[in-house]
Write a protein that holds these residues in place. Structure first.
Motif, PDB file in Angstrom:
ATOM      1  N   VAL A 147      17.497 -15.802  24.996  1.00 15.84           N
ATOM      2  CA  VAL A 147      15.915 -15.442  24.492  1.00 15.84           C
ATOM      3  C   VAL A 147      15.445 -15.429  25.901  1.00 15.84           C
ATOM      4  N   GLY A 148      14.192 -14.705  25.732  1.00 15.41           N
ATOM      5  CA  GLY A 148      13.349 -14.589  27.025  1.00 15.41           C
ATOM      6  C   GLY A 148      12.724 -13.186  27.239  1.00 15.41           C
ATOM      7  N   GLU A 149      12.059 -13.251  28.381  1.00 18.86           N
ATOM      8  CA  GLU A 149      11.164 -11.998  28.476  1.00 18.86           C
ATOM      9  C   GLU A 149      12.120 -11.105  29.556  1.00 18.86           C
ATOM     10  N   THR A 150      12.174  -9.800  29.442  1.00 21.87           N
ATOM     11  CA  THR A 150      12.893  -9.037  30.268  1.00 21.87           C
ATOM     12  C   THR A 150      12.486  -7.464  30.052  1.00 21.87           C
ATOM     13  N   GLN A 151      12.207  -6.763  30.856  1.00 16.20           N
ATOM     14  CA  GLN A 151      11.785  -5.247  30.909  1.00 16.20           C
ATOM     15  C   GLN A 151      12.910  -4.524  30.254  1.00 16.20           C
ATOM     16  N   HIS A 152      14.107  -4.963  30.550  1.00 12.23           N
ATOM     17  CA  HIS A 152      15.444  -4.273  30.366  1.00 12.23           C
ATOM     18  C   HIS A 152      16.397  -4.977  29.616  1.00 12.23           C
ATOM     19  N   GLN A 153      16.932  -4.147  28.741  1.00 15.40           N
ATOM     20  CA  GLN A 153      18.080  -4.705  27.809  1.00 15.40           C
ATOM     21  C   GLN A 153      17.491  -5.929  26.926  1.00 15.40           C
ATOM     22  N   ALA A 154      16.396  -5.786  26.561  1.00 14.05           N
ATOM     23  CA  ALA A 154      15.872  -7.064  25.675  1.00 14.05           C
ATOM     24  C   ALA A 154      16.570  -6.946  24.103  1.00 14.05           C
ATOM     25  N   ASN A 155      16.948  -5.718  23.972  1.00 12.63           N
ATOM     26  CA  ASN A 155      17.672  -5.612  22.704  1.00 12.63           C
ATOM     27  C   ASN A 155      19.218  -6.007  22.451  1.00 12.63           C
ATOM     28  N   LYS A 156      19.535  -6.694  23.554  1.00  7.06           N
ATOM     29  CA  LYS A 156      20.663  -7.059  23.963  1.00  7.06           C
ATOM     30  C   LYS A 156      20.608  -8.667  23.622  1.00  7.06           C
ATOM     31  N   LEU A 157      19.705  -9.297  23.558  1.00  7.73           N
ATOM     32  CA  LEU A 157      19.487 -10.665  23.656  1.00  7.73           C
ATOM     33  C   LEU A 157      19.592 -11.052  22.095  1.00  7.73           C
ATOM     34  N   GLY A 158      19.700 -12.160  21.856  1.00  5.74           N
ATOM     35  CA  GLY A 158      20.114 -12.937  20.366  1.00  5.74           C
ATOM     36  C   GLY A 158      20.981 -14.022  20.098  1.00  5.74           C
ATOM     37  N   LEU A 215      40.415 -16.539  23.231  1.00  6.85           N
ATOM     38  CA  LEU A 215      40.004 -16.574  24.675  1.00  6.85           C
ATOM     39  C   LEU A 215      40.122 -15.053  25.274  1.00  6.85           C
ATOM     40  N   ILE A 216      39.267 -15.025  26.348  1.00  4.05           N
ATOM     41  CA  ILE A 216      39.292 -13.864  27.244  1.00  4.05           C
ATOM     42  C   ILE A 216      38.946 -14.580  28.792  1.00  4.05           C
ATOM     43  N   ASN A 217      40.144 -14.205  29.498  1.00  5.89           N
ATOM     44  CA  ASN A 217      40.379 -14.738  31.003  1.00  5.89           C
ATOM     45  C   ASN A 217      40.234 -16.339  30.967  1.00  5.89           C
ATOM     46  N   GLY A 218      40.755 -16.746  29.817  1.00  2.46           N
ATOM     47  CA  GLY A 218      40.897 -18.412  29.686  1.00  2.46           C
ATOM     48  C   GLY A 218      39.628 -19.051  29.293  1.00  2.46           C
ATOM     49  N   LYS A 219      38.851 -18.455  28.632  1.00  6.52           N
ATOM     50  CA  LYS A 219      37.710 -18.911  28.149  1.00  6.52           C
ATOM     51  C   LYS A 219      37.306 -18.362  26.858  1.00  6.52           C
ATOM     52  N   CYS A 220      36.579 -19.187  25.967  1.00  7.10           N
ATOM     53  CA  CYS A 220      36.062 -18.811  24.685  1.00  7.10           C
ATOM     54  C   CYS A 220      35.037 -17.537  24.737  1.00  7.10           C
ATOM     55  N   CYS A 221      35.342 -16.704  24.050  1.00  5.18           N
ATOM     56  CA  CYS A 221      34.062 -15.341  24.099  1.00  5.18           C
ATOM     57  C   CYS A 221      33.258 -15.575  22.942  1.00  5.18           C
ATOM     58  N   TYR A 222      32.099 -14.974  23.101  1.00  3.63           N
ATOM     59  CA  TYR A 222      31.108 -15.102  21.886  1.00  3.63           C
ATOM     60  C   TYR A 222      30.799 -13.673  21.432  1.00  3.63           C
ATOM     61  N   ARG A 223      30.549 -13.278  20.327  1.00  2.88           N
ATOM     62  CA  ARG A 223      30.205 -12.215  19.532  1.00  2.88           C
ATOM     63  C   ARG A 223      28.686 -12.402  19.072  1.00  2.88           C
ATOM     64  N   SER A 224      27.955 -11.126  19.080  1.00  2.00           N
ATOM     65  CA  SER A 224      26.671 -11.179  18.386  1.00  2.00           C
ATOM     66  C   SER A 224      26.656 -11.440  17.008  1.00  2.00           C
ATOM     67  N   VAL A 225      25.870 -12.165  16.481  1.00  2.00           N
ATOM     68  CA  VAL A 225      25.775 -12.313  14.836  1.00  2.00           C
ATOM     69  C   VAL A 225      25.395 -10.989  14.466  1.00  2.00           C
ATOM     70  N   LYS A 229      25.322  -4.469  16.696  1.00  6.30           N
ATOM     71  CA  LYS A 229      25.124  -4.430  18.224  1.00  6.30           C
ATOM     72  C   LYS A 229      26.511  -4.230  19.015  1.00  6.30           C
ATOM     73  N   LYS A 230      27.557  -4.685  18.051  1.00  2.28           N
ATOM     74  CA  LYS A 230      29.078  -4.731  18.761  1.00  2.28           C
ATOM     75  C   LYS A 230      28.987  -5.224  20.237  1.00  2.28           C
ATOM     76  N   MET A 231      28.154  -6.319  20.411  1.00  4.55           N
ATOM     77  CA  MET A 231      28.167  -6.967  21.544  1.00  4.55           C
ATOM     78  C   MET A 231      28.695  -8.186  21.755  1.00  4.55           C
ATOM     79  N   MET A 232      29.278  -8.639  22.993  1.00  4.84           N
ATOM     80  CA  MET A 232      30.104  -9.712  23.127  1.00  4.84           C
ATOM     81  C   MET A 232      29.450 -10.341  24.582  1.00  4.84           C
TER      82      MET A 232
END
Length: 122
Positions: free
Chosen positions: A26-37, A45-55, A59-62
């Motif tokens: 969350v927050g204020e940004t002039q760029h890429q605000a649509n990627k927040l959430g 795991l990716i590179n040994g750590k848990c990865c997260y996907r957008s709800v 968006k198809k974002m991770m």
């Protein structure tokens, strides 16, 4: 970045490490605000750590970890997961931490041929 559902009774544990059930960018940004959430653990795991996907499946974002440069968290297209590229990244020093507890500043890609800029209020 903040952790959602932070009650320890609701925490997810993977390989003996406590993970947030969700991470909200969350927050204020002039760029890429649509990627927040809200991002939830992907269940792998990716590179040994848990990865997260957008709800928001549209968006198809991770959000994933990259071990270079002392450890970085990247937010980008799911097709780029595991690589050091995306729209936002949390700078070095994230090794051993989940994105909800990192206190570094997120960097944001403004687009075009520009370099990343500091995300002032993420």
């Amino acid at each position: 970045v903040r952790e959602l559902l932070s009650d320890s009774a609701l925490a997810l544990t993977v390989h003996g490490r406590r993970l947030p059930l969700a991470v909200e960018l969350v927050g204020e940004t002039q760029h890429q605000a649509n990627k927040l959430g809200v991002y939830v653990p992907e269940g792998r795991l990716i590179n040994g750590k848990c990865c997260y996907r957008s709800v928001d499946a549209s968006k198809k974002m991770m959000l994933w970890y990259v071990p270079e440069m002392g450890g970085e968290w990247w937010l980008g297209n799911a097709s780029d997961a595991g690589q050091d590229r995306g729209f936002l990244f949390l700078g070095g020093g994230a090794a051993g931490r989940t994105p909800d507890v990192c206190r570094q500043r997120w960097n944001v890609f403004p687009g075009g041929d520009s370099n990343f800029v500091a995300g002032p209020s993420l």
